[in-house]
Design a protein around this motif. Structure first.
Motif, mmCIF file in Angstrom:
data_model
loop_
_atom_site.group_PDB
_atom_site.id
_atom_site.type_symbol
_atom_site.label_atom_id
_atom_site.label_comp_id
_atom_site.label_asym_id
_atom_site.label_seq_id
_atom_site.Cartn_x
_atom_site.Cartn_y
_atom_site.Cartn_z
ATOM 1 N N HIS A 16 0.692 -1.376 0.032
ATOM 2 C CA HIS A 16 0.025 0.140 0.024
ATOM 3 C C HIS A 16 0.851 1.316 -0.066
ATOM 4 C CE1 HIS A 16 -3.357 -2.630 0.582
ATOM 5 N NE2 HIS A 16 -2.983 -3.060 1.763
ATOM 6 N N PRO A 19 2.572 2.416 -3.713
ATOM 7 C CA PRO A 19 1.653 3.256 -4.705
ATOM 8 C C PRO A 19 1.057 4.637 -4.107
ATOM 9 C CG PRO A 19 0.527 1.463 -4.131
ATOM 10 C CD PRO A 19 1.896 1.281 -3.431
ATOM 11 N N ALA A 20 0.931 4.766 -2.908
ATOM 12 C CA ALA A 20 0.972 5.988 -2.249
ATOM 13 C C ALA A 20 2.012 7.053 -2.304
ATOM 14 C CB ALA A 20 0.652 5.684 -0.792
ATOM 15 N N VAL A 22 4.030 6.887 -4.563
ATOM 16 C CA VAL A 22 4.112 7.214 -6.300
ATOM 17 C C VAL A 22 2.973 8.519 -6.395
ATOM 18 C CG1 VAL A 22 3.868 6.515 -8.458
ATOM 19 C CG2 VAL A 22 5.176 5.217 -6.960
ATOM 20 N N LYS A 23 2.044 8.155 -5.973
ATOM 21 C CA LYS A 23 0.637 9.038 -6.145
ATOM 22 C C LYS A 23 0.883 10.594 -5.519
ATOM 23 C CE LYS A 23 -4.198 9.274 -5.178
ATOM 24 N NZ LYS A 23 -5.376 8.711 -4.539
ATOM 25 N N ARG A 24 1.693 10.636 -4.797
ATOM 26 C CA ARG A 24 2.098 11.850 -4.054
ATOM 27 C C ARG A 24 3.214 12.636 -4.724
ATOM 28 N NH1 ARG A 24 4.319 11.828 2.232
ATOM 29 N NH2 ARG A 24 6.584 11.204 1.601
ATOM 30 N N GLY A 25 3.761 11.911 -5.806
ATOM 31 C CA GLY A 25 4.768 12.406 -6.417
ATOM 32 C C GLY A 25 6.308 12.096 -6.168
ATOM 33 N N ASP A 26 6.409 11.131 -5.019
ATOM 34 C CA ASP A 26 7.869 10.661 -4.792
ATOM 35 C C ASP A 26 8.391 9.751 -5.872
ATOM 36 O OD1 ASP A 26 8.039 12.095 -2.291
ATOM 37 O OD2 ASP A 26 6.917 10.462 -1.522
ATOM 38 N N ARG A 27 9.626 9.833 -6.041
ATOM 39 C CA ARG A 27 10.380 8.838 -6.709
ATOM 40 C C ARG A 27 10.486 7.579 -5.981
ATOM 41 N NH1 ARG A 27 16.353 8.779 -9.963
ATOM 42 N NH2 ARG A 27 15.974 6.806 -10.985
ATOM 43 N N GLY A 41 4.678 2.968 -11.648
ATOM 44 C CA GLY A 41 5.466 3.930 -11.154
ATOM 45 C C GLY A 41 6.431 3.793 -10.271
#
Length: 418
Positions: A16, A19-20, A22-27, A41
């Protein structure tokens, strides 16, 4: 922010979190050994060992295997660094050695380790069940457990923080590192995993069972003593005699995840079934094996009684999933359950080795509609309030990653542990 997630079976407990992030913009980069699950991602890399252990000493083989994995991950990390990747945070499960040398590659990265369980020779799982101690050389057991804990202990001086899913699992760690451990559960999606009125399981011959049937469920990844399979099976004849219309579904595979291996050529499932088979109506006993996740949830959704046992060990996701579905729970009165089950409120507890109590309490739940409804309602409420993924656990996990990233340089408080 650049985040490196390390788990030999990625995503594992990070399924979990990844993907969270990735969703907020982290590499997000993942490092794993086994074939990973694809997550959009996430840039995933495998560090596959090229050699196997050559040690002839059984106690050394496991640790040498971890060193080999660590060396493989070290080489892959050097490749990632050469390609320009510099993590701000490394989140890692340290149990398999993959992370031994990552701080040598990225000394400025902040390291957080997933604290799943710390083995010890007494007062925990290893000496809990006397049935499986008599044939185990105590000297060999102590050496094995000390070496089993060594990979994690080597991480304590270089880890900024630890993350444990439960207070009990945190409590197994040495006091010198325990203060650095934050308790945040992996999380249960209680929006998707919720009570269902129309659950149904259909057999190959067309017959079905629903919530109108008296269904008992027992779940373990593998049917083995660590999860109380032997106790459950020994109690089952009496329970089914008390409830002549009940049917039991036993979910789990025939391997061994933890603890002692069965005699060569046999499995624990058949060993303990053989003990009681003559006392069972096998038309009412269904070994379901390993189910797909949707079918697994469907079966738990129609359960009138979910029975869960465990040694003092890692708490199973399946217990919380059953509670989120509103299944009335009867569980062993062992340490991992004490922070989840409040006896008489959201479940019932019984002494682990007391097969008579298991049968009596199980029959009482099945006979008492009001009790079942109360336990079901409160079990669901507990899962939502304390273990919900979206509203509780995932926000805390993301905040934990941010806190690790903002940590100052690691204080030398643990240097004496080396």
């Amino acid at each position: 922010m650049n985040v490196l997630l390390v788990h030999q079976n990625f995503p594992g407990q990070f399924k979990h979190l990844a993907p969270a992030l990735v969703k907020r913009g982290d590499r997000v980069v993942a490092l794993t050994i086994n074939e990973p699950a694809a997550i959009a991602g996430v840039d995933t890399h495998r560090a596959v060992p090229q050699i196997s252990t050559g040690s002839k000493l059984p106690w050394a083989q496991e640790f040498e295997t971890k060193l080999i994995r660590g060396e493989s991950a070290f080489r892959k990390a050097l490749e990632l660094r050469a390609a320009g990747f510099e993590p701000d945070v490394i989140m890692a499960h340290p149990g398999w050695g993959d992370t031994f040398f990552l701080k040598d590659v990225w000394p400025k990265a902040r390291l957080a380790i997933y604290c799943e369980f710390f083995y010890k020779s007494d007062g925990g799982d290893a000496d809990f069940d006397p049935e499986f101690l008599n044939s185990d050389d105590p000297i060999a057991r102590n050496i094995r457990l000390k070496l089993k804990g060594l990979p994690q202990k080597l991480h304590f001086p270089m880890a900024n923080r630890g993350l444990a899913p439960t207070e009990f699992q945190k409590s197994t760690y040495p006091s010198s590192f325990r203060d650095r451990i934050t308790v945040i559960h992996d999380g249960i999606d209680t929006n998707a995993i919720r009570p269902r009125d129309n659950g149904r399981i259909t057999f190959g011959d067309g017959r079905s069972v629903t919530r109108n049937d008296e269904i008992i469920t027992f779940v373990a990844r593998n049917l083995e003593p660590y999860r109380g399979y032997h106790i459950f099976m020994r109690a089952l004849p009496a329970l089914l005699r008390k409830r002549p219309n009940a049917r039991v579904f036993i979910i789990g595979s025939n391997g061994t995840s933890y603890g002692a291996l069965p005699p060569t050529g046999r499995n624990w499932r058949d060993i303990f079934l053989k003990e009681v088979r003559s006392e069972l109506d096998m038309e009412r006993v269904h070994f379901a094996g390993s189910l797909t996740y949707p079918v697994f949830l469907e079966l738990l959704s129609i359960s009138r009684l979910h029975i869960y046992l465990t040694y003092p060990f890692v708490l199973s996701w399946s217990l919380l999933e059953a509670m989120a579905l509103g299944a009335p729970v009867l569980a062993s009165d062992t340490a991992p359950l004490h922070e989840v089950i409040r006896h008489g409120e959201n479940g019932l507890l019984f002494p682990f080795f007391d097969t008579e109590a298991l049968a009596e309490e199980g029959a009482r739940i099945l006979a008492d509609v009001a009790l079942r409804r109360s336990l079901s309602k409160n079990a669901r409420a507990t899962a939502v309030e304390h273990y919900d993924l979206a509203s509780v656990c995932l926000p805390q996990q993301l905040a934990f990653v941010d806190a690790v990233a903002n940590d100052a340089a690691l204080a030398p408080i643990l240097e004496n542990d080396r």
